[in-house]
Design a protein around this motif. Sequence first.
Motif, mmCIF file in Angstrom:
data_model
loop_
_atom_site.group_PDB
_atom_site.id
_atom_site.type_symbol
_atom_site.label_atom_id
_atom_site.label_comp_id
_atom_site.label_asym_id
_atom_site.label_seq_id
_atom_site.Cartn_x
_atom_site.Cartn_y
_atom_site.Cartn_z
ATOM 1 N N THR A 182 5.274 5.130 -13.917
ATOM 2 C CA THR A 182 5.167 4.651 -12.531
ATOM 3 C C THR A 182 4.013 5.313 -11.764
ATOM 4 O OG1 THR A 182 6.859 6.231 -11.943
ATOM 5 C CG2 THR A 182 7.570 3.946 -12.241
ATOM 6 N N TRP A 183 3.518 6.472 -12.269
ATOM 7 C CA TRP A 183 2.361 7.034 -11.554
ATOM 8 C C TRP A 183 1.186 6.051 -11.620
ATOM 9 C CZ3 TRP A 183 -2.100 7.378 -14.273
ATOM 10 C CH2 TRP A 183 -2.018 7.504 -15.656
ATOM 11 N N LEU A 184 1.202 5.232 -12.700
ATOM 12 C CA LEU A 184 0.133 4.260 -12.880
ATOM 13 C C LEU A 184 0.476 2.925 -12.197
ATOM 14 C CD1 LEU A 184 -2.512 3.590 -14.406
ATOM 15 C CD2 LEU A 184 -1.088 2.797 -16.293
ATOM 16 N N THR A 185 1.657 2.405 -12.482
ATOM 17 C CA THR A 185 2.006 1.067 -11.971
ATOM 18 C C THR A 185 2.166 1.067 -10.450
ATOM 19 O OG1 THR A 185 4.263 1.597 -12.617
ATOM 20 C CG2 THR A 185 3.037 0.131 -14.062
ATOM 21 N N ALA A 186 2.711 2.151 -9.897
ATOM 22 C CA ALA A 186 2.886 2.192 -8.431
ATOM 23 C C ALA A 186 1.521 2.208 -7.746
ATOM 24 C CB ALA A 186 3.701 3.421 -8.032
ATOM 25 N N ARG A 187 0.591 2.977 -8.305
ATOM 26 C CA ARG A 187 -0.758 2.991 -7.722
ATOM 27 C C ARG A 187 -1.428 1.632 -7.841
ATOM 28 N NH1 ARG A 187 -3.571 8.565 -9.680
ATOM 29 N NH2 ARG A 187 -1.843 9.864 -9.020
ATOM 30 N N ALA A 188 -1.240 1.015 -9.007
ATOM 31 C CA ALA A 188 -1.854 -0.314 -9.212
ATOM 32 C C ALA A 188 -1.284 -1.317 -8.205
ATOM 33 C CB ALA A 188 -1.608 -0.788 -10.638
ATOM 34 N N LEU A 248 -3.246 -3.377 -5.400
ATOM 35 C CA LEU A 248 -3.196 -4.852 -5.361
ATOM 36 C C LEU A 248 -2.751 -5.371 -3.997
ATOM 37 C CD1 LEU A 248 -1.441 -5.781 -8.741
ATOM 38 C CD2 LEU A 248 -3.706 -6.516 -8.009
ATOM 39 N N THR A 249 -1.728 -4.718 -3.432
ATOM 40 C CA THR A 249 -1.153 -5.229 -2.185
ATOM 41 C C THR A 249 -2.036 -4.948 -0.972
ATOM 42 O OG1 THR A 249 0.219 -3.234 -2.100
ATOM 43 C CG2 THR A 249 1.273 -5.228 -2.932
ATOM 44 N N THR A 250 -3.029 -4.108 -1.143
ATOM 45 C CA THR A 250 -3.928 -3.839 -0.004
ATOM 46 C C THR A 250 -5.329 -4.411 -0.208
ATOM 47 O OG1 THR A 250 -4.210 -1.647 -0.951
ATOM 48 C CG2 THR A 250 -2.880 -1.782 1.037
ATOM 49 N N HIS A 251 -5.769 -4.497 -1.484
ATOM 50 C CA HIS A 251 -7.166 -4.878 -1.714
ATOM 51 C C HIS A 251 -7.383 -6.256 -2.314
ATOM 52 C CE1 HIS A 251 -7.595 -0.515 -1.247
ATOM 53 N NE2 HIS A 251 -8.763 -0.857 -0.728
ATOM 54 N N GLY A 299 0.787 -1.234 0.000
ATOM 55 C CA GLY A 299 0.000 0.000 0.000
ATOM 56 C C GLY A 299 0.819 1.284 0.000
ATOM 57 N N ALA A 300 2.147 1.167 0.092
ATOM 58 C CA ALA A 300 2.996 2.370 0.180
ATOM 59 C C ALA A 300 3.364 2.836 -1.241
ATOM 60 C CB ALA A 300 4.248 2.056 0.993
ATOM 61 N N THR A 301 2.490 3.661 -1.825
ATOM 62 C CA THR A 301 2.639 4.011 -3.248
ATOM 63 C C THR A 301 4.021 4.585 -3.570
ATOM 64 O OG1 THR A 301 0.295 4.533 -3.189
ATOM 65 C CG2 THR A 301 1.484 5.211 -5.157
ATOM 66 N N GLY A 302 4.496 5.532 -2.766
ATOM 67 C CA GLY A 302 5.775 6.186 -3.052
ATOM 68 C C GLY A 302 6.926 5.195 -3.016
ATOM 69 N N ASP A 303 6.910 4.299 -2.034
ATOM 70 C CA ASP A 303 7.998 3.320 -1.911
ATOM 71 C C ASP A 303 7.917 2.270 -3.025
ATOM 72 O OD1 ASP A 303 9.129 4.189 0.805
ATOM 73 O OD2 ASP A 303 6.979 3.995 1.173
ATOM 74 N N LEU A 304 6.682 1.927 -3.393
ATOM 75 C CA LEU A 304 6.528 0.982 -4.504
ATOM 76 C C LEU A 304 7.013 1.605 -5.805
ATOM 77 C CD1 LEU A 304 3.103 -0.554 -3.441
ATOM 78 C CD2 LEU A 304 5.230 -1.835 -3.767
#
Length: 321
Positions: free
Chosen positions: A253-259, A263-266, A213-218
């Motif tokens: 990455t604005w798209l893939t990191a959010r995805a 995924l990792t939370t939902h 869920g950590a978008t920036g770190d992902l």
Amino acid sequence: MKILMFGRGVIATVYGWALQQAGHDVEFYVRPGRSAMYGEAIDLDLLDMRHRVRGQRVAQKWPVRYREELEPDHDFDLIVLSVPHHRLTEAAAFLAPRVGQATVLVFGNIWAEPPAAIGALPVEQVAWGFPQAGGGFGEDGVLRGTLLRSVIFGTLGRPPTDRERAVRQVFREAGLRPREQPDFRGWLWIHFVANAGLHAQGLRLGSLAKLAGATGDLREALLISRELLPLLEARGLDLRRHRRDGLLFRAPTWLTARALAWLTTHVAPVRVNFEAHSDPEAQEPRGICRDVLAEARQLGVAVPRLEAAEPNFAREGTGRV
Ligand SMILES: NC(=O)C1=CN([C@@H]2O[C@H](COP(=O)(O)OP(=O)(O)OC[C@H]3O[C@@H](n4cnc5c(N)ncnc54)[C@H](OP(=O)(O)O)[C@@H]3O)[C@@H](O)[C@H]2O)C=CC1
Ligand SMILES: CC(C)(CO)C(=O)C(=O)O
């Protein structure tokens, strides 16, 4: 079929359980003295995705059998060898003179040339694969994780042998769906640099569990993997054969990191897998990052993002890999 799971790790346990459920005779090889330590049953808390779209929770004590020695005249048909990549050489050296008539499924991460990674194991008796399961043992000894329906099998530039086909069939009969990777070496290496990105960031936060869920770190993890693609090319990999896998790192990455954060939370199987990687002392994540960085230095490929993350995985007290 008589099946020996080598070691009693996460992957050996999850697939050992699935194979025994399918009617096979499953035993674990563990180091001398280990079986008493492990006890007679393994506590499982798994999300089994093989039969239902939302998965099925499996919470049970699974009674298992261990053996602490392996003579070459054993009658196992299949040995599943799934150990951390940095333990594979030692494990293969142990197994090579004891393999008997069995097929050995090498089932996990590899960063070396695959035939070199298995040393003296007879290559004609080897099948190659990669788990689509994941998780970890908690401090309470419970194995938490996910078992997906798909499972990866690969070949190194030629069609599967009869032995390799037989292994796929065993997995198929256990409700798993084999997916073929004809350039398995390339697939393994791409997967390895994907892991390096995730682990470099997971280790910064403490563990992979904290990365969920950590978008920036992902995003940073994806950028690390992206900068590692030229390293794979420098190793001689033709990335055009792996366009789809490479896309994850090349896409914005604005798209893939959010995805990935979503995924990792939902998405339960992914979330459960990440949550279970909660051990801040786990050694393989560090080994993966170190080995990739060492190779980049060796081949003179610039990897500034992974370099910057080095304090997260450097050997204690050295600050260097
Ligand atoms: N865990 C996961 O979520 C995933 C793992 N993978 C990959 O799968 C592979 C296996 O990982 P995993 O199951 O997590 O690993 P674990 O660390 O959980 O288990 C490894 C097992 O192998 C045993 N072992 C290692 N070397 C030897 C040896 N020489 N002799 C006897 N036993 C040995 C270890 O025993 P001991 O404790 O005695 O050393 C341990 O029981 C790795 O390549 C990993 O990268 C891939 C996807 C997901
Ligand atoms: C994705 C991750 C890092 C967690 O299961 C993994 O271990 C793998 O797929 O190799």
